[in-house]
Design a protein around this motif. Structure first.
Motif, PDB file in Angstrom:
ATOM      1  N   CYS A  15     -17.290  48.768   0.578  1.00 48.07           N
ATOM      2  CA  CYS A  15     -17.069  47.621   1.473  1.00 48.07           C
ATOM      3  C   CYS A  15     -16.112  48.008   2.596  1.00 48.07           C
ATOM      4  N   ALA A  17     -15.966  50.147   6.653  1.00 48.46           N
ATOM      5  CA  ALA A  17     -16.238  49.812   8.058  1.00 48.46           C
ATOM      6  C   ALA A  17     -17.696  49.432   8.304  1.00 48.46           C
ATOM      7  N   HIS A  78     -19.603  60.805   2.528  1.00 49.72           N
ATOM      8  CA  HIS A  78     -20.812  61.602   2.304  1.00 49.72           C
ATOM      9  C   HIS A  78     -20.821  62.370   0.979  1.00 49.72           C
ATOM     10  N   HIS A  81     -22.533  60.461  -1.826  1.00 43.14           N
ATOM     11  CA  HIS A  81     -23.913  59.984  -1.708  1.00 43.14           C
ATOM     12  C   HIS A  81     -24.768  60.424  -2.894  1.00 43.14           C
ATOM     13  N   LYS A  99     -26.956  57.129   6.007  1.00 38.41           N
ATOM     14  CA  LYS A  99     -27.122  58.509   6.420  1.00 38.41           C
ATOM     15  C   LYS A  99     -25.797  59.251   6.340  1.00 38.41           C
TER      16      LYS A  99
HETATM   17  N1  NAD Z   1     -25.268  53.531  10.685  1.00 35.26           N
HETATM   18  C1  NAD Z   1     -24.143  53.654  11.357  1.00 35.26           C
HETATM   19  O1  NAD Z   1     -24.075  53.311  12.535  1.00 35.26           O
HETATM   20  C2  NAD Z   1     -22.933  54.192  10.650  1.00 35.26           C
HETATM   21  C3  NAD Z   1     -21.672  54.094  11.248  1.00 35.26           C
HETATM   22  C4  NAD Z   1     -20.566  54.528  10.520  1.00 35.26           C
HETATM   23  C5  NAD Z   1     -20.714  55.019   9.251  1.00 35.26           C
HETATM   24  N2  NAD Z   1     -21.955  55.136   8.709  1.00 35.26           N
HETATM   25  C6  NAD Z   1     -22.128  55.706   7.363  1.00 35.26           C
HETATM   26  O2  NAD Z   1     -21.699  54.749   6.403  1.00 35.26           O
HETATM   27  C7  NAD Z   1     -21.112  55.409   5.276  1.00 35.26           C
HETATM   28  C8  NAD Z   1     -19.720  54.847   5.030  1.00 35.26           C
HETATM   29  O3  NAD Z   1     -18.926  55.028   6.185  1.00 35.26           O
HETATM   30  P1  NAD Z   1     -17.735  54.027   6.539  1.00 35.26           P
HETATM   31  O4  NAD Z   1     -17.318  54.369   7.912  1.00 35.26           O
HETATM   32  O5  NAD Z   1     -18.097  52.632   6.247  1.00 35.26           O
HETATM   33  O6  NAD Z   1     -16.613  54.520   5.510  1.00 35.26           O
HETATM   34  P2  NAD Z   1     -15.353  53.690   5.001  1.00 35.26           P
HETATM   35  O7  NAD Z   1     -14.365  54.685   4.527  1.00 35.26           O
HETATM   36  O8  NAD Z   1     -14.917  52.693   6.024  1.00 35.26           O
HETATM   37  O9  NAD Z   1     -15.934  52.867   3.750  1.00 35.26           O
HETATM   38  C9  NAD Z   1     -16.294  53.493   2.556  1.00 35.26           C
HETATM   39  C10 NAD Z   1     -15.886  52.564   1.413  1.00 35.26           C
HETATM   40  O10 NAD Z   1     -16.393  53.096   0.192  1.00 35.26           O
HETATM   41  C11 NAD Z   1     -15.432  52.820  -0.820  1.00 35.26           C
HETATM   42  N3  NAD Z   1     -15.700  53.680  -1.986  1.00 35.26           N
HETATM   43  C12 NAD Z   1     -15.244  54.927  -2.237  1.00 35.26           C
HETATM   44  N4  NAD Z   1     -15.743  55.362  -3.419  1.00 35.26           N
HETATM   45  C13 NAD Z   1     -16.556  54.389  -3.903  1.00 35.26           C
HETATM   46  C14 NAD Z   1     -17.382  54.261  -5.056  1.00 35.26           C
HETATM   47  N5  NAD Z   1     -17.479  55.246  -5.963  1.00 35.26           N
HETATM   48  N6  NAD Z   1     -18.083  53.117  -5.217  1.00 35.26           N
HETATM   49  C15 NAD Z   1     -17.988  52.118  -4.322  1.00 35.26           C
HETATM   50  N7  NAD Z   1     -17.232  52.193  -3.199  1.00 35.26           N
HETATM   51  C16 NAD Z   1     -16.532  53.310  -2.991  1.00 35.26           C
HETATM   52  C17 NAD Z   1     -14.107  53.067  -0.125  1.00 35.26           C
HETATM   53  O11 NAD Z   1     -13.026  52.458  -0.832  1.00 35.26           O
HETATM   54  C18 NAD Z   1     -14.380  52.420   1.240  1.00 35.26           C
HETATM   55  O12 NAD Z   1     -14.025  51.047   1.248  1.00 35.26           O
HETATM   56  C19 NAD Z   1     -21.189  56.907   5.592  1.00 35.26           C
HETATM   57  O13 NAD Z   1     -22.353  57.433   5.049  1.00 35.26           O
HETATM   58  C20 NAD Z   1     -21.290  56.938   7.120  1.00 35.26           C
HETATM   59  O14 NAD Z   1     -21.929  58.100   7.626  1.00 35.26           O
HETATM   60  C21 NAD Z   1     -23.059  54.714   9.372  1.00 35.26           C
END
Ligand code: NAD
Length: 338
Positions: A15, A17, A78, A81, A99
């Motif tokens: 949950c 960004a 990543h 994943h 991704k």
């Molecule tokens: N499509 C897009 O435009 C776009 C943009 C940014 C990021 N992303 C992708 O989204 C994914 C996440 O990026 P983000 O920027 O949201 O990261 P983030 O760090 O903001 O969020 C990741 C969340 O996952 C949680 N987490 C960690 N381990 C976990 C687990 N085992 N189970 C459940 N939750 C867990 C963390 O506490 C954190 O809140 C990445 O794959 C990134 O490449 C995509």
């Protein structure tokens, strides 16, 4: 395959960004209902739960034990994943995975093998596939608006948005967790459109620099892509704190004109030389408009058994391009993508 309830019940896993951007897209897709929010940072899961009426959990295992959803949306660093996607597939859930599928082709192969043996739908969330401006450009190309394709370019200099780069040490700065730098992460959303317009990338030559303090992977990438069709495109991306001027993210040149994508889509042709003309301004546009299409495609695949617009293997192309660029930056040579 698991029984599908009236609405598709979805657990948001991670949950952070991107979760907020996914939720914005889900707001336009009533056939999906958010019933669980999972994050080891329980305050994050609870915030999403409070705002959606979902239940909050500290781990996917706890959520699976409690039940109440058929599908998961995995939004994780990543390096998580592969283990989390395989766990969800083995639990018989439909899986939408952000991704890159994983940060190595070998890890992707293991996920794809798990998906092949699992009952649910597996989709990689490459939202650029549903980006309105990218689709408008694809339509214009198909309609012959710029004649035959000649070349294309990507140019994106971006600031570190606090939601994605905030905190003491974001995981994005850690090459082990990211699998590289800016290209494997944000780059995919700009490589997919090139592949939609020009076909498969054959080889790349690249220079990569570490220009952003504290970031282990590259924060500046300049590259030439050669497509199987013989077309050549350029790719430039940089993360920077410096002020950034107006930029066209994409420019596609043909024998009879150009398509430019910056603020909207502009067609430059014999009738509209130099400044060009804005096309299809009446349609919803913008990067954030891409997510609803992504979720509609996922819901159609789960509920109606429809084929995904782009199956998960398609996402290997962006990953392999990013990895070939990193190899080229080391070797100083053209590197094959496949
Ligand atoms: N499509 C897009 O435009 C776009 C943009 C940014 C990021 N992303 C992708 O989204 C994914 C996440 O990026 P983000 O920027 O949201 O990261 P983030 O760090 O903001 O969020 C990741 C969340 O996952 C949680 N987490 C960690 N381990 C976990 C687990 N085992 N189970 C459940 N939750 C867990 C963390 O506490 C954190 O809140 C990445 O794959 C990134 O490449 C995509």
């Amino acid at each position: 395959m698991r029984a599908v309830s009236e609405t598709l019940r979805l657990a948001l896993v991670g949950c952070g960004a991107i979760c907020d951007w996914h939720r914005r897209g889900l707001g336009h897709v009533p056939e999906i209902e958010i019933t669980a929010a999972v994050d080891p940072d329980l305050a994050r899961a609870q915030r999403v739960a409070d705002e959606t009426g979902a239940r909050a959990f500290g781990s996917l295992d706890e959520a699976i034990d409690a039940g109440g959803f058929e599908a998961v949306d995995l939004m994780l660093p990543h390096d998580l994943h592969e283990p989390v996607a395989v766990r969800a597939l083995e639990a018989g859930l439909h899986v939408l995975l952000e991704k890159p599928m994983a940060s190595t082709p070998e890890a992707c192969d293991r996920i794809l093998a798990a998906a092949a043996g699992a009952p649910g739908v597996f989709m990689v969330a490459e939202n650029a596939q549903y980006w309105p401006e990218v689709r408008i450009a694809a339509d214009l190309i198909r309609e012959g608006a710029i004649g035959d394709l000649v070349t294309a370019e990507v140019h994106l200099f971006l600031p570190p948005m606090p939601a994605f780069y905030g905190g003491d040490r974001p995981w994005r700065f850690d090459a082990e967790k990211t699998g590289g730098g800016i290209t494997i992460d944000t780059g995919s959303h700009y490589i997919r459109p090139l592949r939609m317009w020009l076909g498969e990338i054959d080889e790349v030559v690249a220079a990569m620099e570490r220009t952003y303090a504290g970031m282990q992977g590259e924060s500046l990438a300049r590259a030439l892509f050669r497509f199987r069709s013989g077309h050549v495109a350029t790719f430039s991306m940089m993360l920077t704190d410096a002020p950034i001027g107006r930029q066209d993210m994409f420019r596609i040149s043909g024998t009879q004109g150009e398509i430019q994508i910056g603020a909207g889509v502009r067609l430059v042709d014999a009738e509209h030389p130099h400044q060009g003309v804005r096309v299809r301004e009446d349609e919803p546009q913008g990067y954030l408009e891409s997510y609803a299409g992504q979720f509609r495609d996922f819901a159609r695949a789960v509920r109606e058994g429809a084929a995904l617009e782009a199956g998960p293997e398609v996402a290997l192309g962006e990953l392999r391009t990013a990895l070939a660029m990193a190899r080229s930056a080391e070797s100083g040579r053209w590197e094959k993508v496949w």
